[in-house]
Enzyme design. Sequence first.
Site, short mmCIF file in Angstrom:
data_model
loop_
_atom_site.label_atom_id
_atom_site.label_comp_id
_atom_site.label_asym_id
_atom_site.label_seq_id
_atom_site.Cartn_x
_atom_site.Cartn_y
_atom_site.Cartn_z
N GLU A 152 1.63 -2.35 3.78
CA GLU A 152 2.84 -2.09 2.99
C GLU A 152 4.08 -2.17 3.88
OE1 GLU A 152 1.49 1.91 1.78
OE2 GLU A 152 3.12 2.73 2.98
N ARG B 190 -3.95 7.40 1.83
CA ARG B 190 -3.64 6.24 2.66
C ARG B 190 -4.49 5.07 2.19
NH1 ARG B 190 0.24 8.49 4.17
NH2 ARG B 190 0.91 8.95 6.29
N HIS C 154 5.00 3.70 -2.31
CA HIS C 154 4.75 4.82 -1.39
C HIS C 154 5.87 5.86 -1.51
CE1 HIS C 154 2.90 6.14 2.72
NE2 HIS C 154 3.27 7.16 1.98
#
Length: 315
Positions: free
Chosen positions: A263, A234, A281
């Site tokens: 994000e 993370r 991601h």
Amino acid sequence: MSKIEILQVGPYPAWDEERLNASFTMHPYFQASDKAAFLAKHGGGIRGIATRGELGASRAMIEALPKLEIISVYGVGYDAVDLSAARERGIRVTNTPDVLTKDVADLGVAMMLAQARGVIGGETWVKSGDWAKKGLYPLKTRVHGKRAGVLGLGRIGFEVARRLAGFDLEVAYSDTGPKDYAKDWTFVADPVELAARSDFLFVTLAASVETRHIVGRKVLEALGPEGMLINISRASNIDEEALLDALEARSLGSAALDVFEGEPNLNPRFLALDNVLLQPHMASGTVETRKAMGALVFDNLSAHFDGRALPTAVL
Ligand code: 8YV
């Protein structure tokens, strides 16, 4: 009998939405332009939340749902779920561990290899015509024989370490203590010390309040101008301002990142850098794994409402 009502916090692939819609009345929160009005209208009947790892469920959301019983997370990380708010009300929380471990590890190692060997730049060299125009592609960095540090030797960290050993890197790791399943690898308690002895530092920690900014200025300085940071955990595990400063000043060699603060709207300073590899991601983003994650989100909700044991409970 009317179907049980579920708040859907983010989108899922069509196969998951079809299965959820067949069994539950899904309320697509992510499509609502006025989120507060949406919760005010539907909140009273909602008994479950289906969310995504990066979206979680805030205290405000939990408090707007008086009949809430369960939060089912599509992702292994549940740091975005307000666990104290859930605990106070005895709300169950589930995630999707194990099924994504190897894909996440694969992408981490792929990012290291791609960044060290200049794979993206190499393709641009070919497609732009630079190969014919300018000649040979600049030489890049060897990976085998180098030293890797794995910060957090949980399920994902373990699979990363195993892969790195397979690529002939020397592996060390930091965690809360030495792990008996990691006999071939060196335990280093202090993350700064781990960074100092690493050419490649992987961040594979489950994020929490305690791990926030565990990779800060000192760790980045210790990793140094030849070092590479790889983050598949993370963004909160890294002090992003310190990371950007170090990359701009080249006091850190490079970074390969799959996760970012805020994000998908990342800090524009990242986009100006030539020493980063940026991914959207997607470490768990294979069809096979996402299908398994979607099945677990559904199975946890079904088990709860059928009164069966939860397959993958966090709380
Ligand atoms: C997913 C993740 O991309 O597992 C996690 O915690 O962050 C990722 O696997 C995400 O949860 C999907 O929304």
